[in-house]
Design an enzyme around this catalytic site. Structure first.
Site, PDB file in Angstrom:
ATOM      1  N   LYS A 189     -18.798 -63.968  29.953  1.00 49.46           N
ATOM      2  CA  LYS A 189     -19.656 -63.646  28.972  1.00 49.46           C
ATOM      3  C   LYS A 189     -20.685 -64.470  28.907  1.00 49.46           C
ATOM      4  CE  LYS A 189     -17.591 -60.132  26.596  1.00 49.46           C
ATOM      5  NZ  LYS A 189     -16.493 -59.873  27.465  1.00 49.46           N
TER       6      LYS A 189
HETATM    7  C1  LIG Z   1     -15.921 -58.823  27.916  1.00 54.14           C
HETATM    8  C2  LIG Z   1     -14.761 -58.918  28.893  1.00 54.14           C
HETATM    9  C3  LIG Z   1     -14.281 -58.074  29.987  1.00 54.14           C
HETATM   10  C4  LIG Z   1     -15.246 -56.561  29.887  1.00 54.14           C
HETATM   11  O1  LIG Z   1     -16.485 -56.569  30.436  1.00 54.14           O
HETATM   12  P1  LIG Z   1     -17.249 -55.215  29.984  1.00 54.14           P
HETATM   13  O2  LIG Z   1     -18.708 -55.396  30.693  1.00 54.14           O
HETATM   14  O3  LIG Z   1     -17.080 -55.234  28.449  1.00 54.14           O
HETATM   15  O4  LIG Z   1     -16.705 -54.150  30.880  1.00 54.14           O
HETATM   16  C5  LIG Z   1     -13.722 -58.014  30.869  1.00 54.14           C
HETATM   17  N1  LIG Z   1     -12.785 -59.488  31.093  1.00 54.14           N
HETATM   18  C6  LIG Z   1     -13.269 -60.509  30.339  1.00 54.14           C
HETATM   19  C7  LIG Z   1     -12.611 -61.794  30.155  1.00 54.14           C
HETATM   20  C8  LIG Z   1     -14.232 -60.142  29.187  1.00 54.14           C
HETATM   21  O5  LIG Z   1     -14.371 -61.201  28.350  1.00 54.14           O
END
Ligand SMILES: *Cc1c(COP(=O)(O)O)cnc(C)c1O
Length: 498
Positions: A112
């Site tokens: 993120k």
């Molecule tokens: C948010 C997240 C995901 C999922 O990503 P999306 O874009 O919502 O599909 C997968 N792994 C981690 C560690 C995340 O923080």
């Protein structure tokens, strides 16, 4: 470039700064480019480009209402010294035909950060371009990773205030430490008595509360959001797909023009959609492999063309993927339907009212051609972490393990020999208890942050600066409220800064 809603008229458009401030369209749809950029990016130049240069190329294409200087300045600040690896998204070398693209070297140890380090700069520039004098309130409900990354990204960003609500007892020890330890004069994180859905539902209601919004306006505030539906989060993520390709060419693993597969641990479908957009921009991608945990609504969808959210919800060891409605899928369907907003509105109405919809055969054929899908159970996740460590001495986190497992399952059942990049979304140290247990088959001595040291003792590798920083922050005391008090709490908080 203009943006429109996946459910609205082509004549209702916003420019990029407006789209970023708005987050979600008024009709509930997602904002997408009216016309997707037709220029493809210079693949042959990728190996010699820095991560920052690749981001700049992409943002210039999509966010052309910003000046090049505004974008460049934001990029420099977003992808700088706060990353533990100056390549930003390095690829880990392995003996097999599979590679791990590490997206977790940012300050909060999960992918993120890629989007939430740049979004605050885009938001501030957007406010300047649109000549908005209101202070922007970033209101967020989080199950963990988004809240920490948003607080870190927006910390001390002028003209913004971040308010995060998370489920009391529902986030991991590392995430809690990150939220309560993050410094900044514009940050608040509050726990609610309830689960993530309770927080999310109330945040959505507050967003749509007209009276409350008018009251905020009068006091010089307006809401925006940092969730993954914001186009300002999605577009910067396209960059790491190009970066991965350039790195593999540079290492001599592939030649310019060769195709790659990408396997993506998926929750809200933002990460994998950025991969689809990269493909549309000319990156040679064969299959995008959509990997899910036990909440395998997407696996079934790719198999049958029917999206059915009416099913049991599981809390798993890959919490960021525990989700039953993958919002960004709507953007993919809109594109595959030839920008048919009426059809998408119909599907989304059916989903809201009946809990399911079935895509038509044209869309289904496209899905089959471009995607593969699979899921891993919690036990399979643990086995995969164990196996990868045993074979390569390489630690992966539970989310990455989902994609790693699904990749091997796909390769065992298809004759596809395309080299595959496994998108690695979190540091193993963000989920130390699960990872420790998987590799040692023993529980950690004490639960909580100390599990990081237990893990480190086994692998005998130095901790990165961003992992070490977890132990250096002192934390604020936790504030816990009832969900019904969220709106009042926001009022009080803002009143104290009027
Ligand atoms: C948010 C997240 C995901 C999922 O990503 P999306 O874009 O919502 O599909 C997968 N792994 C981690 C560690 C995340 O923080």
């Amino acid at each position: 470039m203009q943006y429109r809603s996946t459910r609205g008229s082509i004549d209702d458009t916003l420019n990029a700064p407006q789209a970023i401030i708005k987050g979600l369209a008024d009709d509930g749809g997602l904002l997408v480019p009216v016309k997707f950029p037709s220029s493809s990016l210079p693949i042959e130049k990728l190996p010699k480009m820095t991560y920052q240069q690749i981001v700049q190329l992409i943002l210039n294409l999509f966010f052309d209402d910003f000046t090049s200087e505004q974008l460049q300045k934001g990029i420099e600040q977003a992808y700088g010294e706060q990353w533990d690896n100056q390549q930003i998204t390095p690829i880990s070398n392995h003996h097999s035909n599979n590679y791990y693209l590490e997206l977790f070297h940012g300050p909060t140890l999960a992918f993120k950060d890629i989007a939430l380090q740049i979004l605050p700069h885009l938001m501030t520039s957007a406010v300047t371009i649109e000549q908005i004098s209101n202070k922007i309130i970033i209101l967020t409900a989080t199950s963990g990773d988004t809240g920490t990354a948003a607080m870190r990204g927006f910390s001390n960003q002028s003209g913004t205030q971040v308010i995060v609500f998370y489920p009391h007892g529902g986030v991991s020890p590392v995430q809690l430490k990150q939220m309560l330890g993050q410094r900044g004069n514009n940050l608040t994180a509050i726990a609610i008595e309830g689960n993530f859905d309770d927080a999310q539902t109330e945040v959505k209601r507050i967003f749509n509360d007209t009276t409350f919004n008018q009251q905020l306006q009068q006091n010089g505030y307006q809401f925006s959001s940092a969730n993954s539906m914001n186009i300002g989060r999605l577009i910067p993520q396209i960059a790491y797909y190009f970066s991965a390709y350039g790195q593999l060419v540079d290492k001599g693993k592939i030649n310019v023009g060769d195709a790659l597969n990408f396997a993506v641990p998926t929750g809200n479908f933002g990460d994998i959609l950025a991969g689809y957009y990269a493909k549309k921009l000319g990156l040679p991608i064969n299959k995008l492999i959509c990997a899910s945990d036990e909440n395998n609504v997407l696996t079934d969808f790719f198999k049958t063309g029917k999206y059915n959210r009416q099913r049991q919800f599981y809390l798993t060891n890959s919490p960021a993927m525990d989700i039953l409605v993958s919002s960004n899928l709507e953007r993919l369907l809109f594109d595959l339907a030839g920008n048919n907003a009426e059809l998408i509105s119909e599907y989304m109405d059916q989903l809201a009212q009946e809990g399911h919809y079935q895509v038509n055969s044209v869309i289904k054929a496209q899905l089959d051609r471009q995607f593969a899908a699979g899921f891993a159970t919690q036990d399979q996740v643990v086995q995969e972490i164990h196996q990868v460590y045993k074979a390569d001495g390489y630690l992966i986190d539970p989310h990455t393990a989902v994609a790693s497992f699904v990749t091997k399952q796909y390769q065992a059942s298809h004759s596809d020999k395309t080299p595959t990049v496994i998108v690695s979304t979190a540091s193993p140290y963000k989920f130390p208890e699960t990872v420790y247990k998987a590799i040692t088959e023993q529980a950690v001595s004490t639960p909580g942050l100390t599990a990081i040291h237990d893990l480190q003792k086994v692998v005998q590798q130095p901790l990165s600066n961003n992992v070490q920083a977890l132990f250096e922050q002192s934390i604020r005391t936790e504030q816990v409220i009832q969900p019904a008090k969220m709106e009042k709490t926001i009022s009080k908080l803002l009143a104290s800064t009027y």
